[in-house]
Design an enzyme around this catalytic site. Structure first.
Site, short mmCIF file in Angstrom:
data_model
loop_
_atom_site.label_atom_id
_atom_site.label_comp_id
_atom_site.label_asym_id
_atom_site.label_seq_id
_atom_site.Cartn_x
_atom_site.Cartn_y
_atom_site.Cartn_z
N SER A 9 -26.41 9.39 -12.52
CA SER A 9 -26.82 10.47 -13.43
C SER A 9 -25.74 10.72 -14.46
O SER A 9 -24.62 11.14 -14.11
CB SER A 9 -27.10 11.75 -12.64
OG SER A 9 -27.16 12.83 -13.54
N HIS A 32 -29.87 7.75 -14.55
CA HIS A 32 -30.72 8.93 -14.35
C HIS A 32 -30.40 9.93 -15.46
O HIS A 32 -29.23 10.27 -15.69
CB HIS A 32 -30.38 9.49 -12.97
CG HIS A 32 -31.17 10.68 -12.54
ND1 HIS A 32 -32.40 10.57 -11.91
CD2 HIS A 32 -30.90 12.01 -12.61
CE1 HIS A 32 -32.84 11.79 -11.62
NE2 HIS A 32 -31.96 12.68 -12.03
N ASP A 34 -30.97 13.63 -16.82
CA ASP A 34 -31.40 14.98 -16.45
C ASP A 34 -31.71 15.78 -17.71
O ASP A 34 -30.81 16.21 -18.42
CB ASP A 34 -30.30 15.67 -15.65
CG ASP A 34 -30.21 15.12 -14.24
OD1 ASP A 34 -31.26 15.08 -13.56
OD2 ASP A 34 -29.11 14.74 -13.81
N MET A 36 -33.02 19.06 -19.33
CA MET A 36 -33.21 20.48 -18.96
C MET A 36 -33.43 21.31 -20.22
O MET A 36 -32.78 21.06 -21.24
CB MET A 36 -31.96 21.00 -18.25
CG MET A 36 -31.55 20.18 -17.04
SD MET A 36 -30.19 20.97 -16.17
CE MET A 36 -29.69 19.64 -15.06
N HIS A 65 -35.59 12.46 -15.61
CA HIS A 65 -35.98 13.54 -14.69
C HIS A 65 -36.13 14.80 -15.54
O HIS A 65 -35.14 15.38 -15.98
CB HIS A 65 -34.87 13.68 -13.63
CG HIS A 65 -35.02 14.87 -12.75
ND1 HIS A 65 -33.98 15.35 -11.97
CD2 HIS A 65 -36.09 15.67 -12.49
CE1 HIS A 65 -34.39 16.40 -11.29
NE2 HIS A 65 -35.66 16.62 -11.59
N MET A 67 -36.73 18.45 -16.21
CA MET A 67 -36.73 19.81 -15.66
C MET A 67 -37.04 20.73 -16.83
O MET A 67 -36.19 21.48 -17.33
CB MET A 67 -35.35 20.11 -15.06
CG MET A 67 -35.10 19.34 -13.77
SD MET A 67 -33.34 19.18 -13.37
CE MET A 67 -32.97 17.69 -14.29
N MET A 136 -35.59 16.87 -4.38
CA MET A 136 -34.34 17.54 -4.77
C MET A 136 -33.59 17.98 -3.51
O MET A 136 -34.17 18.62 -2.64
CB MET A 136 -34.64 18.78 -5.62
CG MET A 136 -35.23 18.51 -6.99
SD MET A 136 -34.22 17.45 -8.05
CE MET A 136 -32.68 18.38 -8.14
N ASP A 174 -32.07 13.48 -4.86
CA ASP A 174 -31.24 13.89 -6.00
C ASP A 174 -30.50 15.19 -5.71
O ASP A 174 -31.12 16.24 -5.53
CB ASP A 174 -32.17 14.08 -7.22
CG ASP A 174 -31.42 14.39 -8.50
OD1 ASP A 174 -30.18 14.33 -8.50
OD2 ASP A 174 -32.10 14.69 -9.50
#
Ligand code: DX5
Ligand code: ZN
Length: 215
Positions: A9, A32, A34, A36, A65, A67, A136, A174
């Site tokens: 990540s 990965h 993330d 957000m 991923h 979010m 998660m 994760d």
């Protein structure tokens, strides 16, 4: 048994030296990402401009991923950048079946992410459609948090459901993964381990990736 895959990540990497950081972590099976939005989780990260830059800097598969609320808005843009895996949180969409089909129709692997407190039963009607489930093992929002041990039982239960139903769905775990708990997560049934702070906080990224694989 399939070999364990490591998703590094980039959240914990040094963004001022992205090129160098990606090449130092190039023993990972995928990067990965993330994403957000400051709404679904109390943190902001990055969007398409950085994802595009990462795509230009590496040939390694990219695992986004999301979010964010309304993740469906990002399926087509991320597919056109060349993202390979796309997961979203179940709470963020009204029509998860539609979004999963949209992801797959654009050639990406589709996954749904479950928070530590979200039960597996919420996947009952969609599991056969998923390429992977992202479990998660911290509450989403930040890297560097501690692994929540009760997730181990959840991994075991999900693996059992997948095996009993002869599905090919992979389990990605994760949050808070390090050399101490990685073997437990793998033994519980994980196929893909995500790691940010453990890999990018080490001096030798290749060695850190190897130690997560247990090799
Ligand atoms: C948390 C993110 C994780 C995070 C993992 O919201 O989804 O992917 O980057 O970070 P570590 O490995 O430091 O827990
Ligand atoms: Zn993540």
């Amino acid at each position: 048994m399939k070999p364990i895959q490591i998703a590094a990540s980039v959240l914990s990497c040094d963004f001022a030296h992205l090129d160098k950081e990606l090449s130092r972590a190039s023993d990972a099976n995928m990067f990965h990402l993330d994403i957000m939005d400051g709404h679904y989780v109390p943190n902001l990260t990055f969007g398409q401009p950085i994802v595009l830059k990462i795509r230009q800097l590496t040939k390694i598969p990219l695992d986004a991923h999301l979010m964010v609320t309304n993740p469906e808005n990002y399926v087509a843009p991320f597919a056109s950048i060349g993202v390979n895996w796309f997961s979203f949180h179940q709470e963020c969409v009204y029509h998860s079946h539609r979004v999963v089909q949209q992801i797959k129709s654009l050639g990406m692997k589709a996954g749904i992410a479950l928070n530590p407190a979200t039960p597996l039963s919420t996947l009952d009607c969609i599991l056969p459609d998923l390429d992977f489930v992202l479990l998660m093992s911290v509450n989403p929002g930040f890297s560097g948090q501690e692994f929540i041990p009760s997730v181990l039982e959840k991994i075991i239960q999900l693996k059992d459901i997948i095996t009993k139903n002869s599905l090919n769905t992979l389990i990605e775990v994760d949050g808070g993964i390090n050399e101490t708990n990685a073997s437990l997560v793998i033994a519980a049934g994980a196929d893909i381990l995500v790691s940010a702070s453990y890999i990018f906080g080490s001096t030798d990224y290749s060695a850190a990736i190897r130690s997560l694989r247990g090799s």
